[in-house]
Design a protein around this motif. Sequence first.
Motif, PDB file in Angstrom:
ATOM      1  N   LEU B  85       0.784  -1.225   0.040  1.00  0.00           N
ATOM      2  CA  LEU B  85       0.031   0.073  -0.029  1.00  0.00           C
ATOM      3  C   LEU B  85       0.842   1.197  -0.109  1.00  0.00           C
ATOM      4  O   LEU B  85       1.719   1.527   0.875  1.00  0.00           O
ATOM      5  CB  LEU B  85      -0.920   0.047   1.220  1.00  0.00           C
ATOM      6  CG  LEU B  85      -1.798  -1.070   1.540  1.00  0.00           C
ATOM      7  CD1 LEU B  85      -2.414  -1.241   2.820  1.00  0.00           C
ATOM      8  CD2 LEU B  85      -2.902  -1.509   0.538  1.00  0.00           C
ATOM      9  N   LEU B  87       1.279   5.211   0.359  1.00  0.00           N
ATOM     10  CA  LEU B  87       0.696   6.433   0.662  1.00  0.00           C
ATOM     11  C   LEU B  87       1.424   7.765   0.120  1.00  0.00           C
ATOM     12  O   LEU B  87       2.538   8.123   0.481  1.00  0.00           O
ATOM     13  CB  LEU B  87       0.279   6.493   2.083  1.00  0.00           C
ATOM     14  CG  LEU B  87      -0.129   7.816   2.500  1.00  0.00           C
ATOM     15  CD1 LEU B  87      -1.525   8.058   1.752  1.00  0.00           C
ATOM     16  CD2 LEU B  87      -0.296   7.604   4.122  1.00  0.00           C
ATOM     17  N   PHE B  89       2.040  11.388   0.615  1.00  0.00           N
ATOM     18  CA  PHE B  89       1.442  12.312   1.739  1.00  0.00           C
ATOM     19  C   PHE B  89       1.157  13.803   0.988  1.00  0.00           C
ATOM     20  O   PHE B  89       1.764  13.858   0.048  1.00  0.00           O
ATOM     21  CB  PHE B  89       2.575  12.450   2.970  1.00  0.00           C
ATOM     22  CG  PHE B  89       2.603  11.165   3.790  1.00  0.00           C
ATOM     23  CD1 PHE B  89       1.823  11.069   4.616  1.00  0.00           C
ATOM     24  CD2 PHE B  89       3.422  10.255   3.219  1.00  0.00           C
ATOM     25  CE1 PHE B  89       1.848   9.874   5.474  1.00  0.00           C
ATOM     26  CE2 PHE B  89       3.110   9.186   4.043  1.00  0.00           C
ATOM     27  CZ  PHE B  89       2.738   8.983   5.116  1.00  0.00           C
ATOM     28  N   ALA B  93       6.477  14.293   2.417  1.00  0.00           N
ATOM     29  CA  ALA B  93       7.031  13.672   3.400  1.00  0.00           C
ATOM     30  C   ALA B  93       8.386  12.878   2.924  1.00  0.00           C
ATOM     31  O   ALA B  93       8.541  11.710   3.169  1.00  0.00           O
ATOM     32  CB  ALA B  93       6.318  12.399   4.020  1.00  0.00           C
ATOM     33  N   LEU B  94       9.007  13.763   2.031  1.00  0.00           N
ATOM     34  CA  LEU B  94      10.385  12.945   1.730  1.00  0.00           C
ATOM     35  C   LEU B  94      11.565  13.149   2.727  1.00  0.00           C
ATOM     36  O   LEU B  94      11.077  14.023   3.715  1.00  0.00           O
ATOM     37  CB  LEU B  94      10.892  13.957   0.395  1.00  0.00           C
ATOM     38  CG  LEU B  94       9.902  13.978  -0.800  1.00  0.00           C
ATOM     39  CD1 LEU B  94      10.409  15.042  -1.967  1.00  0.00           C
ATOM     40  CD2 LEU B  94       9.739  12.425  -1.411  1.00  0.00           C
ATOM     41  N   PHE B  95      12.320  12.412   2.717  1.00  0.00           N
ATOM     42  CA  PHE B  95      13.368  12.248   3.737  1.00  0.00           C
ATOM     43  C   PHE B  95      14.508  13.538   3.677  1.00  0.00           C
ATOM     44  O   PHE B  95      15.021  13.516   2.583  1.00  0.00           O
ATOM     45  CB  PHE B  95      14.122  10.920   3.924  1.00  0.00           C
ATOM     46  CG  PHE B  95      13.085   9.810   4.126  1.00  0.00           C
ATOM     47  CD1 PHE B  95      12.440   9.809   5.288  1.00  0.00           C
ATOM     48  CD2 PHE B  95      12.815   8.934   3.063  1.00  0.00           C
ATOM     49  CE1 PHE B  95      11.375   8.739   5.327  1.00  0.00           C
ATOM     50  CE2 PHE B  95      12.061   7.820   3.482  1.00  0.00           C
ATOM     51  CZ  PHE B  95      11.313   7.653   4.279  1.00  0.00           C
ATOM     52  N   ASN B 103      16.372   9.204  -1.611  1.00  0.00           N
ATOM     53  CA  ASN B 103      14.795   8.946  -1.352  1.00  0.00           C
ATOM     54  C   ASN B 103      14.199   7.769  -1.947  1.00  0.00           C
ATOM     55  O   ASN B 103      13.559   6.990  -1.518  1.00  0.00           O
ATOM     56  CB  ASN B 103      14.058  10.346  -1.442  1.00  0.00           C
ATOM     57  CG  ASN B 103      14.163  11.096  -0.229  1.00  0.00           C
ATOM     58  OD1 ASN B 103      13.413  10.754   0.534  1.00  0.00           O
ATOM     59  ND2 ASN B 103      14.681  12.155  -0.052  1.00  0.00           N
ATOM     60  N   LEU B 106      15.726   4.185  -1.198  1.00  0.00           N
ATOM     61  CA  LEU B 106      15.638   3.516   0.197  1.00  0.00           C
ATOM     62  C   LEU B 106      14.790   2.345   0.179  1.00  0.00           C
ATOM     63  O   LEU B 106      15.189   1.417   0.784  1.00  0.00           O
ATOM     64  CB  LEU B 106      15.146   4.679   1.148  1.00  0.00           C
ATOM     65  CG  LEU B 106      14.874   4.259   2.723  1.00  0.00           C
ATOM     66  CD1 LEU B 106      16.594   4.233   3.058  1.00  0.00           C
ATOM     67  CD2 LEU B 106      14.187   5.292   3.385  1.00  0.00           C
ATOM     68  N   TYR B 107      13.700   2.533  -0.417  1.00  0.00           N
ATOM     69  CA  TYR B 107      12.821   1.199  -0.310  1.00  0.00           C
ATOM     70  C   TYR B 107      13.508  -0.087  -0.917  1.00  0.00           C
ATOM     71  O   TYR B 107      13.521  -1.241  -0.314  1.00  0.00           O
ATOM     72  CB  TYR B 107      11.467   1.446  -0.961  1.00  0.00           C
ATOM     73  CG  TYR B 107      10.543   0.507  -1.145  1.00  0.00           C
ATOM     74  CD1 TYR B 107       9.516  -0.026   0.126  1.00  0.00           C
ATOM     75  CD2 TYR B 107      10.371  -0.354  -2.172  1.00  0.00           C
ATOM     76  CE1 TYR B 107       9.015  -1.133   0.169  1.00  0.00           C
ATOM     77  CE2 TYR B 107       9.366  -1.563  -2.249  1.00  0.00           C
ATOM     78  CZ  TYR B 107       8.714  -1.949  -1.035  1.00  0.00           C
ATOM     79  OH  TYR B 107       7.795  -2.756  -1.201  1.00  0.00           O
ATOM     80  N   ARG B 155       8.340   7.862  -5.676  1.00  0.00           N
ATOM     81  CA  ARG B 155       8.460   6.965  -4.468  1.00  0.00           C
ATOM     82  C   ARG B 155       7.569   6.035  -4.444  1.00  0.00           C
ATOM     83  O   ARG B 155       7.601   4.693  -4.159  1.00  0.00           O
ATOM     84  CB  ARG B 155       8.852   7.945  -3.356  1.00  0.00           C
ATOM     85  CG  ARG B 155       9.276   7.055  -2.216  1.00  0.00           C
ATOM     86  CD  ARG B 155       9.561   7.660  -0.820  1.00  0.00           C
ATOM     87  NE  ARG B 155       8.605   8.265  -0.229  1.00  0.00           N
ATOM     88  CZ  ARG B 155       8.582   9.436   0.596  1.00  0.00           C
ATOM     89  NH1 ARG B 155       9.676   9.611   1.257  1.00  0.00           N
ATOM     90  NH2 ARG B 155       7.425   9.644   1.245  1.00  0.00           N
ATOM     91  N   MET B 159       7.481   1.560  -5.356  1.00  0.00           N
ATOM     92  CA  MET B 159       7.133   0.429  -4.425  1.00  0.00           C
ATOM     93  C   MET B 159       6.267  -0.674  -5.466  1.00  0.00           C
ATOM     94  O   MET B 159       6.048  -1.552  -4.799  1.00  0.00           O
ATOM     95  CB  MET B 159       6.386   0.924  -3.261  1.00  0.00           C
ATOM     96  CG  MET B 159       7.363   1.661  -2.408  1.00  0.00           C
ATOM     97  SD  MET B 159       6.322   2.470  -1.260  1.00  0.00           S
ATOM     98  CE  MET B 159       5.587   1.458  -0.200  1.00  0.00           C
TER      99      MET B 159
END
Lengths: 248, 258
Positions: B85, B87, B89, B93-95, B103, B106-107, B155, B159
């Motif tokens: 899932l 999301l 934002f 909500a980037l790092f 960024n 990362l996943y 991002r 995923m």
Amino acid sequence: MMKILEDWQYALVLLFKTIGELRFLPRQWGRCMQHACNMGYQTLPIVGILSLFMGGILALQTGYSLNKVPGAQNFLGSIVGLSMCRELGPLMTAFLLTGRVGSAITAELASMAVYQEIDALKTMNLSPVRLLVMPRLLGGLLMMPLLTIFSNILGWVGGWIVVHSVDIISINGSIYWRGLKKFVDIESINDGLIKAELFALIIIAVSCAVGLRTRGGPREIGASVTSTIVQTMVAILTCDFFVSKWLL
Amino acid sequence: MTAEKQTPVGIEAKHVTKVFNGKTVLKDLNFSVKPKEVFVLMGPSGTGKSVLLRLIAGLDEVTSGNICINGTPLKEVKRKNKYVLGLVFQAGALFNSLSIFDNLALYFREHCLCSEKEITARIERVLEMLNLKGIEQQMPSSLSGGMKKRVALARGLLMEPDVLLFDEPTSELDLLTASSIIELIGSVNRRLGITTVIASHDILLAKSIGHHIGVLQNGTLGEIYTPETLLHADNAFIRNFLNPTINLDHPQFPSFLL
């Protein structure tokens, strides 16, 4: 008061969760080293300066008082040596780590929580404990004993400089070092290092807990940083008393 | 997981209620989102749209009721990591401490999903698709609001999610940038068939890409509309929400300011 207890409870939860995440340590080792280096880099100069002066002040005040008792100044080395390694070294390093590193950790994590970066990690199925808490905790545990040893040595050197250069202290440097060597044993240094590790656990766990629990906006980030410093210092002193009692 | 990724995913919410500090934010919500469709949650600010998205994303837990993804309760989905899932934002909500590339990577890196070469190739492809090429080494703080939202979308897409959730994707953007974001979301849904839920109060977005639209009012969800039926809804609240009247003679204007 309830919030402080909740923060401490969450800090404990974080410690247990970190133990659960230790299986990912090999992948996070780079981050741990990075945090350890940052902590050392940020804290080392200030620890050095303060320890040097702390050792000097201790030698000066104690030497002045012992001047009234003939021969008592011969114990100056042992007093400075033991005070630094058993108490002042770990305690002062912990306070400096709280101010320099603990506050920065809380500010960073609180900012991440407020701006939903922590939530973003969770939606990516990444554990904030594994990525954010564990590297900082292990970095702190690695760096704290090194900083404490550095603080001890600089404190002893500070005492020696005072002994060497202040006229009211009638002993010379070699008597100071002989006294220090005679009373400061490995056990005393180890006791100090045990305390240092416990203080590091408290500093990083409380800083992370307060940071991650921050909700609201920029104002709450500032409040969390203040809260971390106060809570950590109270926890460190409380812990210091009981651990000292246990170790003596 | 790979096999299930081929199957489009639907969402079903049954009697969902959420209470925060004694205040009921969402009351007994029932709705379903069909596979591959775009479901838009509309409603004024503070009616619980974002809360509902967080519940679907599994960031918060429902007080009562349940949310199922393809018939599997959300808790089990999260526990077994059954469906992804994503999301996106509201503020991205980037790092902030990582570059755009880090960024996006990362996943993959943390889940050890593919090689560094493959990660770079995938990121390049997605950035190209979203017109973001060349910003890989920039930091999030140097991007505009619209770009941050597009990076956040990148991002989310990287995923390879089964469900994409968007929280106010067009808020704080000018009309032109907002419409480009709407186009992106719409084309992603059309080409990739990802089930999408969007919380927004943007009627343009709802009309353009929404298949079904639910309007939240004081934490409750009434009838579910299509873009056509929404515009002719026989509900005073919805009519007023979509076509608000502007009264220049505000009755409560404080006298000391006059």
